[in-house]
Design a protein around this motif. Structure first.
Motif, PDB file in Angstrom:
ATOM      1  N   MET A  12      -1.951 -18.285 -30.750  1.00 36.23           N
ATOM      2  CA  MET A  12      -1.002 -17.168 -30.701  1.00 36.23           C
ATOM      3  C   MET A  12      -1.594 -15.994 -29.949  1.00 36.23           C
ATOM      4  SD  MET A  12       2.047 -16.452 -31.742  1.00 36.23           S
ATOM      5  CE  MET A  12       3.090 -15.047 -32.003  1.00 36.23           C
ATOM      6  N   GLU A  13      -2.793 -15.662 -30.321  1.00 40.80           N
ATOM      7  CA  GLU A  13      -3.442 -14.541 -29.632  1.00 40.80           C
ATOM      8  C   GLU A  13      -3.726 -14.893 -28.180  1.00 40.80           C
ATOM      9  OE1 GLU A  13      -6.895 -13.565 -31.799  1.00 40.80           O
ATOM     10  OE2 GLU A  13      -5.804 -12.670 -33.490  1.00 40.80           O
ATOM     11  N   ASN A  14      -4.081 -16.146 -27.912  1.00 39.34           N
ATOM     12  CA  ASN A  14      -4.326 -16.550 -26.529  1.00 39.34           C
ATOM     13  C   ASN A  14      -3.062 -16.464 -25.703  1.00 39.34           C
ATOM     14  OD1 ASN A  14      -7.014 -17.065 -27.016  1.00 39.34           O
ATOM     15  ND2 ASN A  14      -6.658 -19.207 -27.604  1.00 39.34           N
ATOM     16  N   SER A  15      -1.945 -16.848 -26.291  1.00 38.08           N
ATOM     17  CA  SER A  15      -0.670 -16.769 -25.572  1.00 38.08           C
ATOM     18  C   SER A  15      -0.312 -15.331 -25.265  1.00 38.08           C
ATOM     19  CB  SER A  15       0.442 -17.433 -26.394  1.00 38.08           C
ATOM     20  OG  SER A  15       0.141 -18.799 -26.608  1.00 38.08           O
ATOM     21  N   MET A  16      -0.568 -14.445 -26.255  1.00 41.92           N
ATOM     22  CA  MET A  16      -0.292 -13.027 -26.024  1.00 41.92           C
ATOM     23  C   MET A  16      -1.179 -12.463 -24.922  1.00 41.92           C
ATOM     24  SD  MET A  16       1.626 -10.521 -26.870  1.00 41.92           S
ATOM     25  CE  MET A  16       2.349 -11.119 -28.404  1.00 41.92           C
ATOM     26  N   SER A  17      -2.405 -12.836 -24.878  1.00 43.93           N
ATOM     27  CA  SER A  17      -3.327 -12.334 -23.847  1.00 43.93           C
ATOM     28  C   SER A  17      -2.904 -12.801 -22.457  1.00 43.93           C
ATOM     29  CB  SER A  17      -4.754 -12.827 -24.148  1.00 43.93           C
ATOM     30  OG  SER A  17      -5.201 -12.327 -25.370  1.00 43.93           O
ATOM     31  N   ILE A  18      -2.479 -14.064 -22.370  1.00 39.71           N
ATOM     32  CA  ILE A  18      -2.032 -14.569 -21.059  1.00 39.71           C
ATOM     33  C   ILE A  18      -0.791 -13.823 -20.608  1.00 39.71           C
ATOM     34  CG2 ILE A  18      -1.116 -16.584 -19.884  1.00 39.71           C
ATOM     35  CD1 ILE A  18      -2.932 -18.291 -21.682  1.00 39.71           C
ATOM     36  N   PHE A  19       0.109 -13.545 -21.528  1.00 35.02           N
ATOM     37  CA  PHE A  19       1.346 -12.824 -21.164  1.00 35.02           C
ATOM     38  C   PHE A  19       1.022 -11.425 -20.662  1.00 35.02           C
ATOM     39  CE2 PHE A  19       4.762  -9.951 -22.477  1.00 35.02           C
ATOM     40  CZ  PHE A  19       5.810 -10.476 -21.721  1.00 35.02           C
ATOM     41  N   ILE A  20       0.092 -10.758 -21.348  1.00 36.86           N
ATOM     42  CA  ILE A  20      -0.270  -9.392 -20.932  1.00 36.86           C
ATOM     43  C   ILE A  20      -0.884  -9.419 -19.541  1.00 36.86           C
ATOM     44  CG2 ILE A  20      -1.810  -7.479 -21.435  1.00 36.86           C
ATOM     45  CD1 ILE A  20      -1.422  -8.097 -24.406  1.00 36.86           C
ATOM     46  N   VAL A  21      -1.738 -10.390 -19.271  1.00 37.84           N
ATOM     47  CA  VAL A  21      -2.354 -10.481 -17.943  1.00 37.84           C
ATOM     48  C   VAL A  21      -1.296 -10.735 -16.880  1.00 37.84           C
ATOM     49  CG1 VAL A  21      -3.912 -11.838 -16.520  1.00 37.84           C
ATOM     50  CG2 VAL A  21      -4.584 -11.226 -18.854  1.00 37.84           C
ATOM     51  N   ILE A  22      -0.366 -11.642 -17.195  1.00 33.71           N
ATOM     52  CA  ILE A  22       0.697 -11.923 -16.212  1.00 33.71           C
ATOM     53  C   ILE A  22       1.541 -10.690 -15.989  1.00 33.71           C
ATOM     54  CG2 ILE A  22       2.778 -13.279 -15.829  1.00 33.71           C
ATOM     55  CD1 ILE A  22       1.413 -15.574 -17.327  1.00 33.71           C
ATOM     56  N   LEU A  23       1.824  -9.927 -17.054  1.00 35.42           N
ATOM     57  CA  LEU A  23       2.633  -8.716 -16.917  1.00 35.42           C
ATOM     58  C   LEU A  23       1.919  -7.684 -16.046  1.00 35.42           C
ATOM     59  CD1 LEU A  23       5.185  -7.199 -17.732  1.00 35.42           C
ATOM     60  CD2 LEU A  23       3.948  -6.384 -19.781  1.00 35.42           C
ATOM     61  N   ILE A  24       0.623  -7.538 -16.272  1.00 36.36           N
ATOM     62  CA  ILE A  24      -0.130  -6.560 -15.458  1.00 36.36           C
ATOM     63  C   ILE A  24      -0.129  -6.968 -13.989  1.00 36.36           C
ATOM     64  CG2 ILE A  24      -2.433  -5.630 -15.053  1.00 36.36           C
ATOM     65  CD1 ILE A  24      -2.923  -5.824 -18.072  1.00 36.36           C
ATOM     66  N   VAL A  25      -0.334  -8.263 -13.750  1.00 35.04           N
ATOM     67  CA  VAL A  25      -0.316  -8.732 -12.355  1.00 35.04           C
ATOM     68  C   VAL A  25       1.043  -8.503 -11.730  1.00 35.04           C
ATOM     69  CG1 VAL A  25      -0.511 -10.776 -10.902  1.00 35.04           C
ATOM     70  CG2 VAL A  25      -2.151 -10.400 -12.750  1.00 35.04           C
TER      71      VAL A  25
END
Length: 329
Positions: free
Chosen positions: A1-14
């Motif tokens: 869950m936390e890994n999925s959230m981290s990937i989403f945040i990185v994609i959003l920043i990019v």
């Protein structure tokens, strides 16, 4: 869950970074960019930092708005007198309206190039070969007017069109050289003939003036000679009158003086001769001495005053007549 959230945040920043980058455009000096929204032109970005709507707007055309130089390749052109010449030119133009230059014509440079070439054939085809070689300024002006008017809807300004070179065929160049040489020889012959004619006229005028001056000199000399002879005749007449009056008065000395003077003048003329000669003259010595004695008595009589002087005539030497031998040098 936390890994999925981290990937989403990185994609959003990019995504946010990419969006910001797509919304900012830097336009260099001397260029303009057209902006298209869903493929339709909306506005133009000027040099500097520009902003567009990411993912909606896009850069359409990048146009150079500086003055540009376009070389027109060499082409064969037939003049009005059916002479074939090779002509090349150069065109200077500048984009004034980027939207028209981008969307009113396709392949702007090729369009300007073809338009210039066709109008070059038109302008030169209406002129003779001599006119095309000697009236380049007129050709450039006609081309500029025609091409600039034709390209005005494209948003560009044609500043100058210059004909670089006009090359007639080699045989025609040789014919022109011979014609030019013949013309120059003709002018040289004409100038030489005119100079000869002018010199002959001046020489004739000089001879005429010389003849006039010589005639006037002869007339003046004749007039003065006549005047001198007239005065000499008057003097002779006066002397003869005086001698006649002396003879009438019984004065023999005056006669002797007159005869002796003429005799001495005759001897003087013989002595002036440049040739060496011997003169044999019959002469009466008594007469000569008597004439000289008469001169002496006449001179003494003129100086005598109121009965002064001797009343007896001077003795006259006598000598027998003969022949005198004179050698005159």
């Amino acid at each position: 869950m936390e890994n999925s959230m981290s990937i989403f945040i990185v994609i959003l920043i990019v995504f946010v970074v990419i969006t910001l980058l797509k919304g900012v455009r830097s336009v260099p000096q001397g260029y303009e960019y057209t902006v298209e929204r869903f493929g339709r032109y909306t506005h133009t970005l000027s040099p500097g930092l520009g902003f567009i709507i990411p993912w909606v707007d896009a850069i359409g055309r990048k146009l150079n708005v500086m003055e540009q130089v376009l070389d027109v390749p060499s082409q064969d052109v037939i003049t009005r007198d059916n002479a074939v010449v090779k002509v090349d030119a150069v065109v200077f133009y500048q984009v004034l309206d980027s939207a028209k230059a981008a969307y009113e014509v396709s392949q702007l440079e090729i369009a300007v190039l073809n338009l210039t070439m066709t109008n070059t054939r038109t302008v030169l085809g209406s002129m003779d070969l001599d006119e095309s070689l000697s009236k380049r300024d007129e050709i450039n002006a006609k081309l500029l007017i025609v091409v600039d008017e034709a390209t005005h809807p494209w948003g560009i300004k044609v500043n100058r069109i210059e004909i670089k070179d006009i090359q007639p065929p080699r045989d025609l160049v040789d014919s022109m050289a011979r014609q030019m040489k013949a013309e120059r020889d003709k002018r040289a012959n004409i100038l030489e003939a005119e100079g000869h004619r002018a010199s002959e006229i001046l020489r004739a005028e000089g001879e005429k003036q010389a003849a006039i001056l010589e005639a006037e000199g002869r007339r003046e000399a004749a007039y003065r000679d006549a005047e001198a002879r007239e005065r000499l005749a008057e003097a002779e007449a006066k002397a003869t009158l005086m001698v006649s009056q002396a003879i009438a008065k019984g004065d023999v000395q005056a006669v002797n003086y007159f005869v002796a003077q003429k005799y001495v003048e005759a001897l003087k003329e013989f002595a002036r001769s440049p040739n060496q000669k011997t003169l044999l003259l019959p002469m009466e010595t008594t007469g000569i001495l008597g004439a000289l004695a008469g001169i002496t008595e006449l001179t003494a009589g003129n100086r005598a005053d109121a009965g002064k002087g001797s009343s007896n005539p001077p003795p006259r030497p006598s000598s027998p007549g003969g022949v005198a031998n004179f050698k005159v040098d």
